[in-house]
Design a protein around this motif. Structure first.
Motif, PDB file in Angstrom:
ATOM      1  N   PHE A 105       0.827  -1.195   0.000  1.00  0.00           N
ATOM      2  CA  PHE A 105       0.000   0.000   0.000  1.00  0.00           C
ATOM      3  C   PHE A 105       0.870   1.258   0.000  1.00  0.00           C
ATOM      4  O   PHE A 105       1.953   1.274   0.590  1.00  0.00           O
ATOM      5  CB  PHE A 105      -0.894   0.034   1.255  1.00  0.00           C
ATOM      6  N   ALA A 106       0.379   2.301  -0.645  1.00  0.00           N
ATOM      7  CA  ALA A 106       1.035   3.604  -0.526  1.00  0.00           C
ATOM      8  C   ALA A 106       0.859   4.123   0.897  1.00  0.00           C
ATOM      9  O   ALA A 106      -0.083   3.744   1.600  1.00  0.00           O
ATOM     10  CB  ALA A 106       0.434   4.579  -1.528  1.00  0.00           C
ATOM     11  N   ILE A 107       1.775   4.965   1.320  1.00  0.00           N
ATOM     12  CA  ILE A 107       1.669   5.635   2.608  1.00  0.00           C
ATOM     13  C   ILE A 107       1.166   7.047   2.362  1.00  0.00           C
ATOM     14  O   ILE A 107       1.728   7.790   1.548  1.00  0.00           O
ATOM     15  CB  ILE A 107       3.021   5.644   3.335  1.00  0.00           C
ATOM     16  N   GLY A 108       0.101   7.408   3.042  1.00  0.00           N
ATOM     17  CA  GLY A 108      -0.520   8.707   2.844  1.00  0.00           C
ATOM     18  C   GLY A 108      -0.114   9.722   3.880  1.00  0.00           C
ATOM     19  O   GLY A 108       0.995   9.691   4.427  1.00  0.00           O
ATOM     20  N   LEU A 121       6.255  13.937   6.083  1.00  0.00           N
ATOM     21  CA  LEU A 121       4.977  13.593   5.471  1.00  0.00           C
ATOM     22  C   LEU A 121       4.021  14.777   5.566  1.00  0.00           C
ATOM     23  O   LEU A 121       4.066  15.541   6.529  1.00  0.00           O
ATOM     24  CB  LEU A 121       4.352  12.393   6.183  1.00  0.00           C
ATOM     25  N   PRO A 122       3.125  14.948   4.597  1.00  0.00           N
ATOM     26  CA  PRO A 122       2.055  15.934   4.777  1.00  0.00           C
ATOM     27  C   PRO A 122       1.326  15.614   6.079  1.00  0.00           C
ATOM     28  O   PRO A 122       1.074  14.455   6.387  1.00  0.00           O
ATOM     29  CB  PRO A 122       1.157  15.703   3.565  1.00  0.00           C
ATOM     30  N   PRO A 226       8.289  11.718   1.591  1.00  0.00           N
ATOM     31  CA  PRO A 226       7.377  11.588   0.447  1.00  0.00           C
ATOM     32  C   PRO A 226       8.100  11.415  -0.880  1.00  0.00           C
ATOM     33  O   PRO A 226       7.617  10.690  -1.769  1.00  0.00           O
ATOM     34  CB  PRO A 226       6.588  12.896   0.480  1.00  0.00           C
ATOM     35  N   ASP A 227       9.264  12.058  -1.048  1.00  0.00           N
ATOM     36  CA  ASP A 227       9.981  11.951  -2.309  1.00  0.00           C
ATOM     37  C   ASP A 227      10.525  10.547  -2.543  1.00  0.00           C
ATOM     38  O   ASP A 227      10.868  10.191  -3.672  1.00  0.00           O
ATOM     39  CB  ASP A 227      11.107  12.983  -2.383  1.00  0.00           C
TER      40      ASP A 227
END
Length: 250
Positions: A105-108, A121-122, A226-227
């Motif tokens: 899964f992507a991490i949000g 992270l945002p 995030p990058d």
């Protein structure tokens, strides 16, 4: 889960399958340079081990930091919907089953109680009016929304207040956390509001999230970028071993 942020909140979008064989070339996460890997003993296990990996210049996964204990769903785990191809080798995650979604899964976005957090992270501070919608029939299913913006009627029936401390006697579990992007298209009944968050007590199972000590969460907050397009992987050990080569897992 990919959650959309409704505009006026700056709103955070944080908490049946086509059968595809395991011969995936992992193209859906080939650009990931960071991986949080959780392995459990089997499908019914409620605890596991979290390890973190980064790709080196040659593209190989190298472990970074120390392994840490985590807890997962009270029902164990089951295949979720994310970046990885669907499987038929075990249970499938459904709404309310208490299973943590398995797969890649992507991490949000990160979230918490404080105005700011030490993470790249945002991040969004949760309010007393912040809810994650676990009501299957809701058009807001699998989104974090602000009742001050969408209205109290829109969040009626949700069992996921994002300020547990204010709604549940000082509960600190959501003081720090981040979104695991399970069911990003909000498929009805496939499971919602899946997070990494603090545990209530060491080893205490969750309703489907992955919980950990504050020290582990803070390490992840400081490490994730995030990058680097980080991904979160949760698998029973036998499934990890079966899919390791095909999915290019560490």
């Amino acid at each position: 889960m990919t959650l959309r942020i409704l505009a006026a909140f700056a709103v955070l979008v944080l908490a049946g399958c086509t059968t595809v064989g395991p011969k995936s070339d992992a193209t859906a996460w080939r650009d990931a340079r960071q991986m949080v890997l959780v392995t459990t003993a089997d499908w019914d296990a409620t605890t596991g081990t979290l390890r973190t990996f980064a790709r080196d210049e040659a593209g190989a996964w190298r472990e970074q930091g120390e392994a840490a204990p985590v807890s997962v769903g009270r029902g164990g785990s089951g295949w979720g919907i994310g970046l990885s191809p669907a499987q038929t080798s075990g249970p499938v995650k459904r709404e309310g089953d208490g299973r943590a979604p398995a797969g890649v899964f992507a991490i949000g976005e990160a979230f918490g109680y404080s105005e700011h957090a030490g993470t790249a992270l945002p991040y969004a501070q949760m309010q007393a009016s912040s809810w994650c919608m676990d009501v299957v029939a809701s058009p807001l299913y699998n989104r974090i929304v602000d009742a001050a913006q969408v209205g109290d009627a829109a969040v009626r029936g949700s069992s996921e207040p994002m300020r547990l401390d204010l709604h549940n006697g000082g509960d600190q579990r959501y003081r720090s956390g981040f979104v695991i992007e399970h069911n990003p298209d909000a498929r009805k009944g496939a499971g919602s509001c899946i997070f990494a968050h603090l545990w209530k007590a060491p080893g205490a199972p969750t309703a489907g999230c992955t919980a950990m000590a504050d020290t582990t969460m803070q390490r992840l907050y400081g490490w994730l970028r995030p990058d680097a397009k980080p991904v979160f992987v949760l698998l029973p050990q036998a499934e990890h071993d079966r899919l390791q080569a095909a999915w290019h897992l560490p």
